[in-house]
Each structure stands twice: as structure tokens, then as C-alpha cells.
Design a protein around this motif. Structure first.
Motif, short mmCIF file in Angstrom:
data_model
loop_
_atom_site.label_atom_id
_atom_site.label_comp_id
_atom_site.label_asym_id
_atom_site.label_seq_id
_atom_site.Cartn_x
_atom_site.Cartn_y
_atom_site.Cartn_z
N ALA A 33 0.83 -1.21 0.00
CA ALA A 33 0.00 0.00 0.00
C ALA A 33 0.86 1.26 0.00
N LEU A 34 2.11 1.12 0.47
CA LEU A 34 3.04 2.24 0.49
C LEU A 34 4.12 2.00 -0.55
N GLY A 35 4.40 3.02 -1.35
CA GLY A 35 5.42 2.90 -2.37
C GLY A 35 6.83 3.02 -1.81
N SER A 36 7.81 2.72 -2.64
CA SER A 36 9.22 2.76 -2.21
C SER A 36 9.63 4.16 -1.78
N ASP A 37 9.21 5.17 -2.52
CA ASP A 37 9.59 6.55 -2.17
C ASP A 37 9.02 6.95 -0.81
N THR A 38 7.80 6.55 -0.55
CA THR A 38 7.18 6.86 0.74
C THR A 38 7.91 6.16 1.88
N LEU A 39 8.26 4.92 1.67
CA LEU A 39 8.98 4.17 2.69
C LEU A 39 10.34 4.79 2.97
N LYS A 40 11.02 5.23 1.94
CA LYS A 40 12.33 5.84 2.13
C LYS A 40 12.21 7.12 2.95
N LEU A 41 11.16 7.90 2.72
CA LEU A 41 10.94 9.11 3.51
C LEU A 41 10.68 8.76 4.98
N LEU A 42 9.89 7.71 5.21
CA LEU A 42 9.61 7.27 6.58
C LEU A 42 10.88 6.77 7.27
N LEU A 43 11.70 6.07 6.52
CA LEU A 43 12.96 5.56 7.08
C LEU A 43 13.90 6.70 7.44
N GLN A 44 13.93 7.72 6.62
CA GLN A 44 14.76 8.89 6.92
C GLN A 44 14.26 9.62 8.16
N GLU A 45 12.94 9.70 8.32
CA GLU A 45 12.37 10.31 9.52
C GLU A 45 12.71 9.47 10.75
N LEU A 46 12.66 8.15 10.57
CA LEU A 46 13.00 7.24 11.66
C LEU A 46 14.47 7.40 12.05
N GLN A 47 15.32 7.65 11.07
CA GLN A 47 16.73 7.92 11.36
C GLN A 47 16.87 9.13 12.28
N GLN A 48 16.13 10.19 11.97
CA GLN A 48 16.19 11.39 12.79
C GLN A 48 15.66 11.14 14.19
N ASP A 49 14.63 10.31 14.31
CA ASP A 49 14.07 10.00 15.62
C ASP A 49 15.10 9.33 16.53
N TRP A 50 16.02 8.57 15.93
CA TRP A 50 17.03 7.83 16.70
C TRP A 50 18.39 8.55 16.72
N ALA A 51 18.42 9.77 16.26
CA ALA A 51 19.70 10.47 16.08
C ALA A 51 20.45 10.67 17.38
N GLN A 52 19.76 10.82 18.51
CA GLN A 52 20.41 11.11 19.79
C GLN A 52 20.51 9.88 20.68
N ARG A 53 20.34 8.70 20.11
CA ARG A 53 20.37 7.47 20.90
C ARG A 53 21.64 6.68 20.63
N GLY A 54 21.85 5.66 21.44
CA GLY A 54 23.04 4.83 21.27
C GLY A 54 22.94 3.87 20.12
N VAL A 55 21.75 3.72 19.56
CA VAL A 55 21.52 2.87 18.40
C VAL A 55 21.11 3.75 17.24
N GLU A 56 21.57 3.41 16.05
CA GLU A 56 21.25 4.21 14.87
C GLU A 56 20.67 3.34 13.76
#
Length: 262
Positions: A33-56
């Protein structure tokens, strides 16, 4: 499904995955239901959410994965202290040559390093999943062509070979060797006196005439990456004894060139 719920699904799937997961497989989570471009945007947002944690969250050659940050390794090693593997300088030099000059034959590696490559080195890299045979050169004997694998890129934390350190960078040569040994969670063997004499592989009797040192006719990274790394604590893994192509005697392989007995 809203963005928050979609990111939570992605986060859960990636944390539970044992291997990197490509985007095409992540689409299955949402029945496409979600295209590749949409998933990549979500993954990049998820990267930012974890930016200040010990896991990336990182993207490597075979997909996306969560991993601990390098600065956390010191503390994680206290939980599971293990003796790191030791790699000879010859092994890491050979790996660097294959990574930057691929595809290469064993003869190509010998021309650059100036010494015969012990088959144990190639086997060790193949067993580690970093090197594989991708074909044969159409010449006499049809020698095997070696190249790095996607596993090599994953272990180096790279998406492609284009992300390897630039050799023209004054610090690039050091970064190459450091990155490879760090990814292997091992260390480079310091220069040691030979302890055990290895029996050389049988080689055909050929007269080899070298007018100029072969290493000087090739890019200088093979020697520079070794000389730029400070020796770590001594802990034998194995001593690599190789045959000097410029003489009839045996030498213990040393960084960036050939050491012979006169």
C-alpha cells in the motif's frame, strides 16, 4: 495507516530483523500500500528520531538495519568480552587491493605487493564472506577474478564501493585499514619476528626479471595504509610467510613491500 503507526511498524520490523532488510521487503509489511519513495521518507524520519540514541538506523548495501553506534562499543564489549581476531598486514593489504582494484587476479595482487600471495590469505577473506570469485580472465590459464561481496559492504557499513575512503585524501589511506579492521572487530598484527617457518606452496620455476620495483608502478595505497596505522598490542593470529618474487629465498611479509636477507 498514519505516519506514526507506519514508522512504528518499520521500527519494530527492523529491530527484530537479524539481517538488513531491503525496501522491497519492507513494502510487504503494508501489503504494497506504500510505495518505495514513501517508505524511504519514513525511514529517513526514523533515522532522525534515533539520532540522539546509542543505536542508529543505517542503510547498507543489502538494506536497512539498526546497529549500535561506534562510540558504544567500548561499553558493550564489557558485557561480552571476547578476544578480537588478528589479521596480518598482508591480509588487510590484499583486501584493500581487491576492494580498490577489483576485479583482480592473484597475479595482479602479486604485481602490486611484490610478493607471492599465500592461498591462506585468499581463503581467509573468502571464509569471512568478503571476497568471492566472479569469473575468469580470458588469458593463459584463465586465472580467477576476485571481487568484494555485498557482505563486505555491509560489514564496512557502506551502501556501495563509491563510499570507500578516497585515496587522494591525505588521511584516506589510514582510514581504509582502520575501517576494515574495525568492521571485522579485529586488529592488525604488528610487525613480528618469524616464530614458525611456513612451508611455501609449490610454484613453477620461472625466471622473473623486475627492472623497477613493481609497487612503485602502482598506486601507493597498499604500503601507505599499513605504515600509517600504529601497531596494536601483540597477539599472534598467524604469521604469513610468502615467497619473494625478486629472489630465491623466503621472507616474512612486512608492511608495504619486501624484506629480504642479503
Amino acid at each position: 495507516m498514519n505516519t506514526v503507526d507506519a514508522k512504528r511498524v518499520l521500527e519494530t520490523a527492523l529491530i527484530c530483523a537479524q539481517q538488513p532488510v531491503p525496501v522491497r521487503e519492507l513494502r510487504v509489511l503494508f501489503n504494497d500500500a506504500l510505495g518505495s519513495d514513501t517508505l524511504k521518507l519514513l525511514l529517513q524520519e526514523l533515522q532522525q528520531d534515533w539520532a540522539q540514541r546509542g543505536v542508529e538506523l543505517v542503510q547498507v548495501a543489502t538494506g536497512w538495519r539498526f546497529q549500535s553506534r561506534p562510540e558504544m562499543r567500548e561499553y558493550l564489549d564489557r558485557l561480552h568480552p571476547e578476544k578480537p581476531p588478528r589479521y596480518t598486514r598482508a591480509t588487510m593489504e590484499t583486501l584493500a587491493i581487491i576492494a580498490y582494484r577489483q576485479p583482480v587476479t592473484r597475479g595482479d595482487i602479486e604485481d602490486i605487493r611484490g610478493v607471492t600471495v599465500n592461498s591462506m590469505i585468499i581463503k581467509q577473506l573468502e571464509d569471512r564472506g568478503w571476497v568471492e570469485v566472479i569469473g575468469h580472465r580470458e588469458t593463459v590459464g584463465r586465472p580467477a577474478l576476485f571481487a568484494t561481496t555485498r557482505q563486505f559492504l555491509d560489514d564496512m557499513g557502506l551502501q556501495s564501493l563509491d563510499q570507500l575512503p578516497v585515496l587522494d585524501d591525505p588521511t584516506g589511506n589510514a582510514n581504509v585499514l582502520e575501517a576494515m579492521t574495525a568492521a571485522a572487530q579485529g586488529v592488525i598484527e604488528p610487525e613480528l619476528e618469524p616464530i614458525l617457518e611456513a612451508v611455501p606452496e609449490p610454484e613453477p620455476e620461472l625466471e622473473v626479471v623486475v627492472v623497477e620495483p613493481v609497487v612503485e608502478q602502482q598506486p601507493q595505497f597498499a604500503s601507505a595504509i599499513v605504515e600509517s596505522v600504529p601497531p596494536p598490542l601483540v597477539d599472534d593470529f598467524f604469521n604469513d610467510t610468502e615467497t619473494d618474487l625478486r629472489g630465491d629465498h623466503m621472507d616474512t611479509d612486512t608492511p608495504g613491500g619486501v624484506q629480504g636477507n642479503t
